[in-house]
Design a protein around this motif. Structure first.
Motif, short mmCIF file in Angstrom:
data_model
loop_
_atom_site.label_atom_id
_atom_site.label_comp_id
_atom_site.label_asym_id
_atom_site.label_seq_id
_atom_site.Cartn_x
_atom_site.Cartn_y
_atom_site.Cartn_z
N LEU A 1 42.40 30.36 -13.55
CA LEU A 1 43.40 31.18 -14.24
C LEU A 1 44.61 31.64 -13.85
O LEU A 1 45.51 31.89 -14.51
N VAL A 2 44.93 31.40 -12.32
CA VAL A 2 46.19 31.70 -11.99
C VAL A 2 47.05 30.75 -12.42
O VAL A 2 48.20 30.73 -12.95
N ILE A 3 46.66 29.36 -12.45
CA ILE A 3 47.28 28.16 -13.00
C ILE A 3 47.72 28.22 -14.23
O ILE A 3 48.81 28.19 -14.72
N GLY A 4 46.70 28.51 -15.36
CA GLY A 4 46.88 28.85 -16.40
C GLY A 4 48.00 30.02 -16.89
O GLY A 4 48.87 29.79 -17.57
N ALA A 5 47.98 31.00 -15.98
CA ALA A 5 48.78 32.27 -16.30
C ALA A 5 50.35 31.87 -15.88
O ALA A 5 51.16 32.31 -16.68
N LEU A 6 50.42 31.08 -14.69
CA LEU A 6 51.66 30.58 -14.47
C LEU A 6 52.27 29.65 -15.44
O LEU A 6 53.61 29.90 -15.85
N LEU A 7 51.58 28.70 -15.90
CA LEU A 7 52.24 27.80 -16.84
C LEU A 7 52.45 28.36 -18.11
O LEU A 7 53.48 28.34 -18.70
N ILE A 8 51.52 29.53 -18.65
CA ILE A 8 51.99 30.12 -19.72
C ILE A 8 53.39 31.12 -19.73
O ILE A 8 54.11 31.16 -20.63
N ALA A 9 53.13 31.66 -18.76
CA ALA A 9 54.61 32.66 -18.31
C ALA A 9 55.79 31.66 -18.37
O ALA A 9 56.56 32.21 -18.70
N THR A 10 55.67 30.57 -17.75
CA THR A 10 56.55 29.53 -17.79
C THR A 10 57.37 29.23 -19.03
O THR A 10 58.51 28.95 -19.28
N ILE A 11 56.53 28.80 -19.77
CA ILE A 11 56.99 28.42 -21.39
C ILE A 11 56.64 29.14 -22.35
O ILE A 11 57.10 29.08 -23.64
N TRP A 12 56.19 30.53 -22.23
CA TRP A 12 55.83 31.47 -23.38
C TRP A 12 57.17 31.46 -24.36
O TRP A 12 57.00 31.61 -25.53
N SER A 13 58.34 31.77 -23.76
CA SER A 13 59.51 32.29 -24.50
C SER A 13 59.90 31.02 -25.35
O SER A 13 60.66 31.28 -26.36
N ARG A 14 59.63 30.01 -25.27
CA ARG A 14 59.99 28.68 -25.72
C ARG A 14 59.02 28.35 -26.80
O ARG A 14 59.38 27.35 -27.57
N LEU A 15 57.86 28.55 -26.85
CA LEU A 15 56.81 27.84 -27.93
C LEU A 15 57.12 28.43 -29.12
O LEU A 15 56.65 27.73 -30.24
N GLU A 16 57.59 29.52 -29.46
CA GLU A 16 57.91 29.92 -31.11
C GLU A 16 56.32 29.89 -31.72
O GLU A 16 55.40 30.53 -31.57
N ASP A 17 56.35 29.37 -32.86
CA ASP A 17 55.29 29.25 -33.66
C ASP A 17 54.14 28.55 -33.06
O ASP A 17 53.04 28.77 -33.68
N SER B 1 58.41 20.24 -19.13
CA SER B 1 59.63 19.54 -19.30
C SER B 1 59.93 19.44 -20.71
O SER B 1 61.10 19.34 -21.16
N HIS B 2 58.86 19.72 -21.83
CA HIS B 2 59.29 19.61 -23.16
C HIS B 2 59.84 20.97 -23.61
O HIS B 2 60.57 20.96 -24.31
N TYR B 3 59.21 22.07 -23.18
CA TYR B 3 59.58 23.25 -23.46
C TYR B 3 60.53 24.20 -22.41
O TYR B 3 61.32 25.47 -22.90
N ARG B 4 60.84 23.73 -21.22
CA ARG B 4 61.40 24.56 -20.30
C ARG B 4 62.75 23.80 -19.84
O ARG B 4 63.59 23.98 -20.01
N ARG B 5 62.37 22.49 -18.99
CA ARG B 5 63.53 21.93 -18.66
C ARG B 5 63.06 20.51 -18.28
O ARG B 5 62.07 20.37 -17.51
N ARG B 6 63.86 19.43 -18.81
CA ARG B 6 63.64 18.14 -18.20
C ARG B 6 63.80 17.72 -16.97
O ARG B 6 64.70 18.45 -16.49
N PHE B 7 63.38 16.89 -16.28
CA PHE B 7 63.64 16.24 -14.85
C PHE B 7 63.46 14.91 -15.00
O PHE B 7 62.77 14.17 -15.74
#
Length: 208
Positions: free
Chosen positions: A111-127, A178-184
């Motif tokens: 759950l912690v892993i999932g929450a951190l992932l969603i928090a990282t990309i949430w603002s970029r997901l849009e629809d 990498s797709h929704y937040r930042r490429r590396f």
């Protein structure tokens, strides 16, 4: 199995190499080829129970999802749906082979892993916010079940499933970030390596 494994390894390596530095046509060719070889490897398993066919259908759904990602962005929703279906089929197969157990640190970590992932990309997901969050939830459930199974029954079979699902989770984390937040650097190669290794470990379980 050795020749089938070598074929999967060689095809997957060509795709990973293309993801890092190769031409686009090489990526387009060897990703579906590697998945088809994995599907053939799964089909060649000496004994296939009824529920084991869910793994074959899961690979087929993954192949469809990958094909949809090559289409314009408006098809991304259908690709996410195909990947969700793949992980759902995998989860149903794994659940049919395990007894009900619960060790709270495992779901808490997931759950912690999932929450951190969603928090990282949430603002970029849009629809695609809720489809992707649902897909992440299914992937986390899949990892939780296989990790629980290995914790209570540490066999080579359960280890193969735990490693396979964990690698698929890692591949999706890197892909989404990498797709929704930042490429590396080397993000595509890392995703490809974890992606193919994860599916291979799941197929390997059919031989154990």
């Amino acid at each position: 199995m050795i020749w089938s494994f070598l074929a999967v390894f060689f095809s997957g390596w060509l795709y990973v190499d293309a993801s890092y530095r190769g031409p686009q046509w090489q990526r387009w060719v060897f990703k579906p080829v590697t998945l088809l070889l994995l599907l053939a490897l799964a089909w060649q398993a000496p004994i296939l129970n009824t529920t084991d066919y869910l793994i074959l259908f899961g690979l087929l759904a993954t192949l469809i999802g990958d094909a949809l990602t090559l289409l314009p962005n408006r098809r991304m929703l259908y690709a996410i749906g195909a990947f969700f279906l793949s992980h759902l089929l995998y989860t149903l197969c794994f659940a049919s082979h395990m007894t009900l157990t619960f060790f709270w640190p495992i779901p808490l970590t997931v759950l912690v892993i999932g929450a951190l992932l969603i928090a990282t990309i949430w603002s970029r997901l849009e629809d695609l916010r809720w489809p992707i969050c649902t897909f992440i939830g299914m992937t986390l459930l899949m990892v939780w079940l296989t990790t629980e199974q290995y914790f209570f029954r540490p066999t080579d079979y359960s280890f193969s499933l735990m490693v396979g699902t964990s690698l698929l989770l890692l591949a999706n984390i890197v892909w989404l970030v990498s797709h929704y937040r930042r490429r590396f650097t080397s993000d595509r190669a890392i995703v490809a390596a974890c992606y193919f290794a994860g599916h291979f470990m799941i197929v390997r379980s059919l031989y154990l």
